[in-house]
Design an enzyme around this catalytic site. Structure first.
Site, PDB file in Angstrom:
ATOM      1  NE  ARG A  17      -2.380  -1.251   3.569  1.00  0.00           N
ATOM      2  CZ  ARG A  17      -1.808  -0.476   4.469  1.00  0.00           C
ATOM      3  NH1 ARG A  17      -1.809   0.843   4.337  1.00  0.00           N
ATOM      4  NH2 ARG A  17      -1.227  -0.987   5.532  1.00  0.00           N
TER       5      ARG A  17
ATOM      6  CE1 TYR B 172       2.025  -7.293  -4.203  1.00  0.00           C
ATOM      7  CE2 TYR B 172       1.166  -6.319  -2.184  1.00  0.00           C
ATOM      8  CZ  TYR B 172       1.850  -7.338  -2.828  1.00  0.00           C
ATOM      9  OH  TYR B 172       2.351  -8.396  -2.103  1.00  0.00           O
TER      10      TYR B 172
ATOM     11  N   GLY C  61      -4.194  -3.780  -1.313  1.00  0.00           N
ATOM     12  CA  GLY C  61      -5.157  -2.775  -0.876  1.00  0.00           C
ATOM     13  C   GLY C  61      -5.259  -1.574  -1.797  1.00  0.00           C
TER      14      GLY C  61
ATOM     15  CE  LYS D 103      -7.148  -3.794   4.952  1.00  0.00           C
ATOM     16  NZ  LYS D 103      -5.783  -4.146   5.240  1.00  0.00           N
TER      17      LYS D 103
ATOM     18  CG  HIS E  81      -7.217  -3.158   9.867  1.00  0.00           C
ATOM     19  ND1 HIS E  81      -5.912  -2.724   9.995  1.00  0.00           N
ATOM     20  CD2 HIS E  81      -7.174  -4.175   8.982  1.00  0.00           C
ATOM     21  CE1 HIS E  81      -5.115  -3.452   9.221  1.00  0.00           C
ATOM     22  NE2 HIS E  81      -5.851  -4.346   8.603  1.00  0.00           N
TER      23      HIS E  81
ATOM     24  CB  SER F 226      -0.803  -3.589   7.913  1.00  0.00           C
ATOM     25  OG  SER F 226      -1.975  -2.885   7.591  1.00  0.00           O
ATOM     26  CB  ALA F 227       2.567  -6.968   8.592  1.00  0.00           C
ATOM     27  CB  CYS F 228       0.585  -6.295  13.920  1.00  0.00           C
ATOM     28  SG  CYS F 228       1.789  -5.003  13.547  1.00  0.00           S
TER      29      CYS F 228
ATOM     30  CE  LYS G 272      -5.661  -7.056  10.466  1.00  0.00           C
ATOM     31  NZ  LYS G 272      -4.292  -6.512  10.500  1.00  0.00           N
TER      32      LYS G 272
ATOM     33  CG  ASN H 101      -0.058 -15.871  12.018  1.00  0.00           C
ATOM     34  OD1 ASN H 101       0.384 -17.012  11.991  1.00  0.00           O
ATOM     35  ND2 ASN H 101       0.239 -14.967  11.105  1.00  0.00           N
TER      36      ASN H 101
ATOM     37  CG  ASP I 172      -7.463  -7.321   6.709  1.00  0.00           C
ATOM     38  OD1 ASP I 172      -6.478  -7.191   7.461  1.00  0.00           O
ATOM     39  OD2 ASP I 172      -7.694  -6.543   5.764  1.00  0.00           O
TER      40      ASP I 172
ATOM     41  NE  ARG J  99       0.106  -8.534   2.448  1.00  0.00           N
ATOM     42  CZ  ARG J  99      -0.453  -8.207   3.606  1.00  0.00           C
ATOM     43  NH1 ARG J  99      -1.529  -8.832   4.006  1.00  0.00           N
ATOM     44  NH2 ARG J  99       0.067  -7.265   4.367  1.00  0.00           N
TER      45      ARG J  99
ATOM     46  NE  ARG K  43       5.133  -6.379  13.755  1.00  0.00           N
ATOM     47  CZ  ARG K  43       5.515  -7.634  13.534  1.00  0.00           C
ATOM     48  NH1 ARG K  43       6.677  -8.054  13.977  1.00  0.00           N
ATOM     49  NH2 ARG K  43       4.752  -8.450  12.845  1.00  0.00           N
TER      50      ARG K  43
ATOM     51  CE1 TYR L 105       3.172 -16.653  14.037  1.00  0.00           C
ATOM     52  CE2 TYR L 105       4.991 -16.908  15.594  1.00  0.00           C
ATOM     53  CZ  TYR L 105       4.482 -16.403  14.400  1.00  0.00           C
ATOM     54  OH  TYR L 105       5.288 -15.650  13.599  1.00  0.00           O
TER      55      TYR L 105
ATOM     56  CG  ASN M 165      -0.643 -15.110  20.789  1.00  0.00           C
ATOM     57  OD1 ASN M 165       0.240 -14.896  21.633  1.00  0.00           O
ATOM     58  ND2 ASN M 165      -0.477 -14.828  19.504  1.00  0.00           N
TER      59      ASN M 165
HETATM   60  P1  GTP Z   1      -2.386  -7.722   7.323  1.00  0.00           P
HETATM   61  O1  GTP Z   1      -2.868  -8.763   6.381  1.00  0.00           O
HETATM   62  O2  GTP Z   1      -1.293  -6.875   6.756  1.00  0.00           O
HETATM   63  O3  GTP Z   1      -3.481  -6.874   7.877  1.00  0.00           O
HETATM   64  O4  GTP Z   1      -1.593  -8.495   8.518  1.00  0.00           O
HETATM   65  P2  GTP Z   1      -2.078  -9.380   9.764  1.00  0.00           P
HETATM   66  O5  GTP Z   1      -2.394  -8.491  10.913  1.00  0.00           O
HETATM   67  O6  GTP Z   1      -3.103 -10.360   9.352  1.00  0.00           O
HETATM   68  O7  GTP Z   1      -0.716 -10.147  10.177  1.00  0.00           O
HETATM   69  P3  GTP Z   1      -0.313 -11.693  10.043  1.00  0.00           P
HETATM   70  O8  GTP Z   1      -1.147 -12.589  10.900  1.00  0.00           O
HETATM   71  O9  GTP Z   1      -0.236 -12.037   8.612  1.00  0.00           O
HETATM   72  O10 GTP Z   1       1.145 -11.671  10.678  1.00  0.00           O
HETATM   73  C1  GTP Z   1       2.168 -10.822  10.190  1.00  0.00           C
HETATM   74  C2  GTP Z   1       3.520 -11.334  10.621  1.00  0.00           C
HETATM   75  O11 GTP Z   1       3.586 -11.403  12.051  1.00  0.00           O
HETATM   76  C3  GTP Z   1       3.811 -12.732  10.099  1.00  0.00           C
HETATM   77  O12 GTP Z   1       5.145 -12.805   9.664  1.00  0.00           O
HETATM   78  C4  GTP Z   1       3.581 -13.607  11.299  1.00  0.00           C
HETATM   79  O13 GTP Z   1       4.347 -14.783  11.254  1.00  0.00           O
HETATM   80  C5  GTP Z   1       3.959 -12.701  12.477  1.00  0.00           C
HETATM   81  N1  GTP Z   1       3.195 -13.029  13.710  1.00  0.00           N
HETATM   82  C6  GTP Z   1       1.854 -13.245  13.804  1.00  0.00           C
HETATM   83  N2  GTP Z   1       1.484 -13.565  15.074  1.00  0.00           N
HETATM   84  C7  GTP Z   1       2.616 -13.525  15.807  1.00  0.00           C
HETATM   85  C8  GTP Z   1       2.897 -13.766  17.206  1.00  0.00           C
HETATM   86  O14 GTP Z   1       2.015 -14.064  18.022  1.00  0.00           O
HETATM   87  N3  GTP Z   1       4.194 -13.625  17.597  1.00  0.00           N
HETATM   88  C9  GTP Z   1       5.196 -13.288  16.719  1.00  0.00           C
HETATM   89  N4  GTP Z   1       6.436 -13.167  17.179  1.00  0.00           N
HETATM   90  N5  GTP Z   1       4.970 -13.073  15.400  1.00  0.00           N
HETATM   91  C10 GTP Z   1       3.704 -13.188  14.946  1.00  0.00           C
HETATM   92  C1  SPV Z   2      -2.996  -4.494   5.179  1.00  0.00           C
HETATM   93  O1  SPV Z   2      -2.017  -3.850   4.772  1.00  0.00           O
HETATM   94  O2  SPV Z   2      -3.567  -4.227   6.269  1.00  0.00           O
HETATM   95  C2  SPV Z   2      -3.491  -5.635   4.396  1.00  0.00           C
HETATM   96  C3  SPV Z   2      -2.928  -5.845   3.064  1.00  0.00           C
HETATM   97  O3  SPV Z   2      -4.389  -6.336   4.836  1.00  0.00           O
HETATM   98  S1  SPV Z   2      -3.623  -4.802   1.869  1.00  0.00           S
HETATM   99  O4  SPV Z   2      -4.724  -5.506   1.232  1.00  0.00           O
HETATM  100  O5  SPV Z   2      -2.565  -4.502   0.883  1.00  0.00           O
HETATM  101  O6  SPV Z   2      -4.112  -3.590   2.494  1.00  0.00           O
HETATM  102 MN    MN Z   3      -4.978  -5.680   6.947  1.00  0.00          MN
END
Ligand code: GTP
Ligand code: SPV
Ligand code: MN
Length: 593
Positions: free
Chosen positions: A74, A202, A204, A211, A231, A253-255, A257, A259, A280, A372, A403, A496, A499
């Protein structure tokens, strides 16, 4: 090959014609969402080298896509809220006057689809028959986007049927155009229920239901209509006794969700089942029973690949086994894939996300950190049967989390709704690869919505406060942090599946089954309240992950002043007073000890 419009919706037909007059595609294809159509688009994409087939025995109906190397995430600096006044967009959004934005993008759209096909992609966000759901139509010149929308939404005939002759729909115009960062804009016009996106293919930026519609336009609509577009993942937890509870959680994002939404509890939690409703986005409304009810508007997962493996997230690995797309991960010459954090070490040689040969031991990453997968929700072995329930699921707890390598403990419960809104409003997170061009370090990300609030952020927080009057039976609110680190930079908490230990406490609290320790900053588990049987962490690590350090908290609370200043005059006073109260308490306590 232009297909006739399979609808009697005059306004829709007129808009498609107008858009085609501007962008001048060679052909217009109305998508019906059928299997046959998906096969046809896929074959065309393979012929055009937009998709590369994977080994079809190992990865049935799975394909690979390299995005343009300048187009991998994004682009928040090019994402714009085009409200009539700048104040309506607020201090955290980029703003352009609607007329200026329409003019600027019209010049880029002019003839941009020459030599290409325009796909007309009708889609529903939300279960097909839910009163919560919204219809959008995306016009795109990217077959990759059309295929992704087919996985991520309820796409095609089902959406046109819902629209009928005169239903309301979001107008999304999308073109990759020349994919130049200099001519890339993601513009939102909430007052016109319109999105114009150009110059990116790409995630979002380009899959406009996600989004752009479900969060930016959605949040503006939610405020007007008295609901919440967030979100957030939605998960179902079933206890060994068969009792079901649902929680929604906002992590940036990438924190984590995806998982958390697909988590498998540790073995010692036998009989517990966690199922995914969404990973998401959550649309939440107050039900007749006074509780908050949530639906997931999406129909698939656009998930972060790196770090996903059979140990961390087996349900995601099962979800991508078939019928999935992989973007910017690494691949092998014989049609296999790999990414950092895969179950096994990298083979000696790979083709990296850029398409170059990559040798084992190289310092460069083979997969892009924001690479992704796009997978249908139906593939998830832990999919909740409630995902298609038109009334949604009742939410017992709302969880916020970022994070944070320091300060924020594993879990805290808010004292009350206002304190919970304050926790969400001041949440911080270290930046990730999900958006380009962000400064490293902690940034405030209210409710994980900073890049997605479609209007003024202070008014958004006021809307959250106002919701208290509408929810007679509100969920409890929590702040969590899976990412606290030790001095030597290692995660203190295994995260993971583990949690679940934190989730169990939250579920028990929400049901009034367990007590808590009142601290200055929130309620926390008492000694022994967290079930730590078999946890892969030392008691010292758990103590460090859960510790509240008043010195760190004083610095944290003081640093929130800058954020409040940025939010400006619409920041609700109850939120800033929460900070004052906590800061005074912490200072007083430190003077005693
Ligand atoms: P978006 O799709 O961008 O909104 O991301 P998301 O919030 O769904 O994040 P996602 O679950 O894809 O995790 C993002 C990264 O964080 C990955 O590399 C995971 O492996 C890592 N991760 C997820 N949960 C945990 C956790 O509990 N501990 C740690 N250390 N890393 C984690
Ligand atoms: C985010 O960035 O929070 C995502 C990926 O879920 S995207 O669809 O690119 O926004
Ligand atoms: Mn997201």
């Amino acid at each position: 090959m232009t297909t006739p419009a399979p609808t009697q919706h005059a306004a829709l037909i007129r808009w498609v014609e107008e858009s085609a007059k501007l962008t001048r595609p060679d052909a217009i294809v109305w998508c019906d969402g059928s299997e046959a159509e998906k096969k046809k688009f896929t074959a065309e994409a393979v012929a055009a080298k937009v998709l590369i087939p994977l080994d079809q025995k190992k990865w049935p109906n799975c394909y690979y896509h390299h995005s343009n190397q300048n187009d991998v995430a994004r682009v928040e600096h090019l994402t714009v809220i085009c409200t009539p006044t700048k104040d309506e967009a607020g201090p955290t959004n980029n703003w352009m006057a609607p007329a200026e934005a329409y003019a600027k993008l019209t010049a880029i759209y002019d003839g941009c689809m020459k030599g290409r096909t325009m796909y007309v992609v009708p889609y529903i966000m939300g279960p097909a028959t839910s009163p919560f759901s919204k219809v959008g139509v995306e016009l795109t010149d990217s077959v990759y986007v059309a295929l992704n929308m087919g996985i991520m939404t309820r796409m095609g005939k089902v959406a046109l049927d819902r629209l009928g002759k005169d239903g309301e729909f979001n107008k999304g115009l999308h073109s990759v155009a020349d994919c130049s960062p200099d001519r890339r804009w993601i513009c939102h016009f909430p007052q016109d229920n319109t999105i114009w996106s150009v110059g990116s293919g790409y995630g979002g930026n380009a899959l406009l239901g996600k989004k752009c519609l479900a969060l930016r336009i959605g949040s503006a609509l939610a405020r007007k209509e008295g609901w919440l577009a967030e979100h957030m993942l939605i998960l179902e937890a079933e206890s060994p006794k068969g009792e079901k509870q649902y929680v929604a959680a906002a992590f940036p994002s990438a924190c984590g969700k995806t998982n958390f939404a697909m988590m498998i509890p540790p073995q010692t939690f036998s009989g517990w089942k966690i199922r995914t409703v969404g990973d998401d986005i959550a649309w939440m409304r107050v039900g007749a029973d006074g509780r908050l009810w949530a639906v997931n508007p999406e129909n698939g997962y656009f998930g972060v690949a790196p770090g996903t493996n059979r140990k961390t997230n087996p349900n995601a690995m099962d979800s991508v086994r078939k019928d999935s797309l992989f973007t910017n991960v690494a691949r092998t010459k014989d049609g296999d894939i790999w990414w950092e954090g895969w179950d096994t070490e990298a083979p000696d040689e790979l083709i990296d996300w850029k398409g170059d040969v990559w040798k084992k031991g190289s310092k460069d990453k083979a997969a892009h950190p924001n690479s992704r997968f796009t997978a249908p929700a139906a593939n998830n072995p832990a999919l909740s049967p409630s995902v298609d329930d038109p009334k949604g699921v009742p939410i017992s707890a709302l969880i916020f989390g970022g994070r944070r390598s320091t300060t924020v403990p594993l879990v805290m419960e808010a004292f009350n709704w206002t304190h919970g809104v304050y926790m969400g409003a001041t949440m911080g997170s270290e930046t990730t690869a999900a958006a380009v061009g962000l400064k490293e370090g902690v940034r405030r990300d209210p409710m994980a919505m900073l890049p997605f609030i479609g209007y003024d952020a202070g008014s958004y927080l006021q809307h959250w406060l106002d919701m208290q009057q509408r929810i007679p039976n509100p969920p409890k609110v929590y702040l969590v942090n899976w990412f606290r680190k030790s001095q030597d930079g290692k995660f203190l908490w295994p995260g993971y599946g583990d949690n679940m230990r934190v989730l169990k406490w939250i579920l028990d609290r929400a049901a009034g089954r367990v007590g808590a320790q009142e601290t200055l900053l929130g309620n926390t588990p008492r000694a022994g309240d967290l079930d730590l049987t078999g946890v892969a962490a030392t008691p010292e690590q758990v103590a460090a992950a859960t510790r509240i350090d008043l010195g760190e908290w004083q610095a944290e609370l003081e640093s929130q002043a800058e954020w409040f200043e940025k939010l400006g005059k619409t920041l609700p006073r109850p939120i800033s007073l929460q900070r004052d109260l906590l800061l005074e308490r912490v200072k007083a306590a430190r003077a005693v000890t």
